[in-house]
Motif scaffolding. Structure first.
Motif, short mmCIF file in Angstrom:
data_model
loop_
_atom_site.label_atom_id
_atom_site.label_comp_id
_atom_site.label_asym_id
_atom_site.label_seq_id
_atom_site.Cartn_x
_atom_site.Cartn_y
_atom_site.Cartn_z
N PHE A 126 0.81 -1.22 0.00
CA PHE A 126 0.00 0.00 0.00
C PHE A 126 0.85 1.27 0.00
N SER A 127 2.00 1.24 0.64
CA SER A 127 2.86 2.43 0.67
C SER A 127 3.28 2.84 -0.74
N LYS A 128 3.31 1.87 -1.66
CA LYS A 128 3.71 2.16 -3.05
C LYS A 128 2.51 2.49 -3.93
N THR A 129 1.34 1.95 -3.61
CA THR A 129 0.18 2.09 -4.50
C THR A 129 -0.80 3.18 -4.08
N LYS A 130 -0.69 3.69 -2.85
CA LYS A 130 -1.76 4.53 -2.32
C LYS A 130 -1.94 5.86 -3.05
N LEU A 131 -0.90 6.35 -3.71
CA LEU A 131 -1.02 7.62 -4.43
C LEU A 131 -1.34 7.43 -5.92
N PHE A 132 -1.29 6.18 -6.39
CA PHE A 132 -1.44 5.97 -7.83
C PHE A 132 -2.80 6.45 -8.34
N TYR A 133 -3.86 6.04 -7.68
CA TYR A 133 -5.18 6.39 -8.20
C TYR A 133 -5.37 7.90 -8.30
N GLY A 134 -5.00 8.61 -7.22
CA GLY A 134 -5.16 10.05 -7.23
C GLY A 134 -4.35 10.72 -8.33
N ASN A 135 -3.12 10.28 -8.53
CA ASN A 135 -2.28 10.86 -9.58
C ASN A 135 -2.83 10.55 -10.97
N ALA A 136 -3.28 9.30 -11.16
CA ALA A 136 -3.85 8.91 -12.45
C ALA A 136 -5.14 9.69 -12.72
N TYR A 137 -5.92 9.91 -11.69
CA TYR A 137 -7.17 10.69 -11.80
C TYR A 137 -6.86 12.10 -12.29
N GLU A 138 -5.87 12.74 -11.68
CA GLU A 138 -5.51 14.10 -12.08
C GLU A 138 -5.10 14.16 -13.55
N ASN A 139 -4.27 13.20 -13.97
CA ASN A 139 -3.80 13.19 -15.35
C ASN A 139 -4.93 12.91 -16.33
N LEU A 140 -5.78 11.93 -16.00
CA LEU A 140 -6.84 11.56 -16.93
C LEU A 140 -7.88 12.67 -17.04
N THR A 141 -8.26 13.29 -15.93
CA THR A 141 -9.27 14.34 -16.00
C THR A 141 -8.76 15.60 -16.70
N THR A 142 -7.46 15.75 -16.79
CA THR A 142 -6.90 16.83 -17.62
C THR A 142 -6.94 16.44 -19.09
N ASN A 143 -6.55 15.22 -19.39
CA ASN A 143 -6.46 14.78 -20.79
C ASN A 143 -7.81 14.55 -21.46
N ILE A 144 -8.88 14.34 -20.68
CA ILE A 144 -10.18 14.09 -21.31
C ILE A 144 -10.77 15.34 -21.94
N ALA A 145 -10.08 16.47 -21.82
CA ALA A 145 -10.53 17.65 -22.56
C ALA A 145 -10.61 17.33 -24.05
N THR A 146 -9.74 16.45 -24.53
CA THR A 146 -9.77 16.05 -25.94
C THR A 146 -11.13 15.45 -26.28
N LEU A 147 -11.70 14.65 -25.38
CA LEU A 147 -13.01 14.06 -25.63
C LEU A 147 -14.09 15.14 -25.69
N ALA A 148 -14.00 16.13 -24.82
CA ALA A 148 -14.97 17.21 -24.82
C ALA A 148 -14.92 18.00 -26.12
N LEU A 149 -13.72 18.22 -26.64
CA LEU A 149 -13.56 18.97 -27.89
C LEU A 149 -14.08 18.16 -29.07
N LEU A 150 -13.85 16.85 -29.05
CA LEU A 150 -14.42 15.98 -30.08
C LEU A 150 -15.94 16.03 -30.05
N ASN A 151 -16.49 16.03 -28.86
CA ASN A 151 -17.95 16.06 -28.72
C ASN A 151 -18.52 17.36 -29.28
N ASN A 152 -17.83 18.47 -29.07
CA ASN A 152 -18.28 19.75 -29.63
C ASN A 152 -18.38 19.67 -31.15
N ILE A 153 -17.36 19.10 -31.77
CA ILE A 153 -17.35 18.98 -33.23
C ILE A 153 -18.47 18.06 -33.69
#
Length: 397
Positions: free
Chosen positions: A263-290
């Motif tokens: 757990f000491s190695k994995t406990k931050l993974f989800y939060g970090n991955a969440y931050e990165n994915l929720t930034t990158n999904i802007a591409t999906l929002a822009l696709l949806n606009n088009i």
């Protein structure tokens, strides 16, 4: 194959009998709690797949023993039922193998002819994510630092080719699709179909999107995805306990537990991955606009600048009714993210569960560690699907 190994806890001298399932990787590592004092113990196993030899190393809070003790079953590939965690002569992988074979058959897999078995098995072993990732990671890192010559050599190694006809982007795309196979490729394919529809119907506006992404957004998205995958594979032994199930779309019942808990190695993974994915999904929002007939940066209720400053928990709202895009965001759970980033998560019940709060004063909740591992695998697969989609989009630039 299961290897029997004796260790003694360095803290309280309690003997343990480890029954370690031999996986397919050259190295596997297991973290588990002493059955007496509860302190974490860590062992590693080096596996020579060619010569069929093993070497176990006691890494943390344990020494080699010579007497039987409480049995601890450990597996790098499968969770173990609660009833079997300390059961001698148990074979925890059995039920999983049958379920995974059934899932493969449902996907159209057919038995391998006897004459082809060794070659197919060898190819499968050589193309495991854990084998390919170090090669791709090195190529990707070199490419990010502008060392295209050295990066290309690693790309050639990744594909097993002597020429330089394949690019780093093809290698990343190939890896993403391999991670999603065999059953999770629809995460990518459905979004890719949606993207193709937007391109055919609104070609000029799609071109404007490509120009916007090429202005630095795509580069930043790649870097965030790279960091997510690097962190994932740094704790691969824990995540791999459910990865095969996730890739086959097979659920695990509530009476199973993770045998390895780092757990000491994995406990931050989800939060970090969440931050990165929720930034990158802007591409999906822009696709949806088009796709909806608007300019790529024109939302129904706000300009792009406001969307990019909005709460990340709401970034998927503009396309929540579009199944092809929303599925990529299905693993997003802001409660787990908040707990991770606010230091409000702790391991309990000898590593079987996580207690967490949403923020500093949120409601206290509990989830099995195995559930957390599953959430991490799911957000990683979504990262791969989105990354593959963006690489496909940029290929049209």
């Amino acid at each position: 194959m299961i290897n029997r190994h004796y260790v003694v806890c360095d803290t309280c001298a309690t003997p343990h009998t480890l029954r370690i399932q031999v996986g397919h990787d050259d190295y596997q590592e297991h973290s588990f709690a002493c059955t007496d004092c509860g302190e974490q113990m860590v062992v590693g196993m080096h596996c020579d797949q060619v010569n069929a030899t093993l070497r176990i190393v006691e890494k943390e809070n344990c020494s080699r023993g010579d007497t039987e003790g409480m049995v601890i079953n450990l597996s790098p590939d499968f969770p173990i039922s609660s009833a079997d965690l300390h059961q001698d002569l148990a074979f925890p992988s059995g039920p999983h193998v049958f379920r995974l074979l059934a899932a493969q058959a449902a996907l159209g897999a057919r038995p391998i002819p006897a004459g082809d078995f060794l070659k197919v098995a060898s190819d499968a072993l050589n193309h495991r994510p854990s084998v390919l990732w170090p090669i791709l990671d090195k190529a990707w890192s070199l490419h990010r630092r502008g060392r295209a010559d050295l990066a290309q050599a690693k790309v050639d190694e990744y594909f097993g080719e002597d020429d330089s006809s394949r690019s780093i982007y093809e290698a990343i795309f190939d890896f993403c699709i391999r991670m999603l196979s065999p059953a999770r490729t629809p995460l990518f394919k459905d979004a890719a179909k949606f993207s193709s529809e937007a391109l055919r119907a609104h070609r000029d506006e799609f071109s404007s999107l490509l120009t916007y992404l090429a202005g630095g957004v795509h580069r930043d998205n790649l870097e965030r995805a790279h960091e997510t995958l690097k962190e994932y594979f740094s704790s691969y032994t824990d995540f791999s306990q459910l990865l095969t199930h996730a890739r086959h779309g097979v659920d695990v019942s509530d009476d199973y537990e993770a045998s390895s808990v780092a757990f000491s190695k994995t406990k931050l993974f989800y939060g970090n991955a969440y931050e990165n994915l929720t930034t990158n999904i802007a591409t999906l929002a822009l696709l949806n606009n088009i796709h909806a007939g608007r300019k790529f940066d024109e939302f129904m209720a706000m300009p792009l600048s406001k969307y990019l400053q909005s709460n990340k928990a709401s970034r998927a709202n503009p396309f929540s009714a579009v199944e092809a895009l929303a599925e990529i965001c299905a693993p997003l759970n802001s409660t787990i993210r908040n707990a991770s980033h606010h230091g409000a998560m702790r391991i309990i019940n000898d590593g079987r569960a996580i207690q967490y709060r949403s923020g500093s004063s949120g409601e206290q909740k509990t989830m099995r560690y195995l559930e957390y591992i599953n959430a991490c695998n799911e957000i990683m697969l979504s990262t791969c699907a989105l990354l593959a989609l963006e690489l496909l989009i940029m290929k049209r630039a």
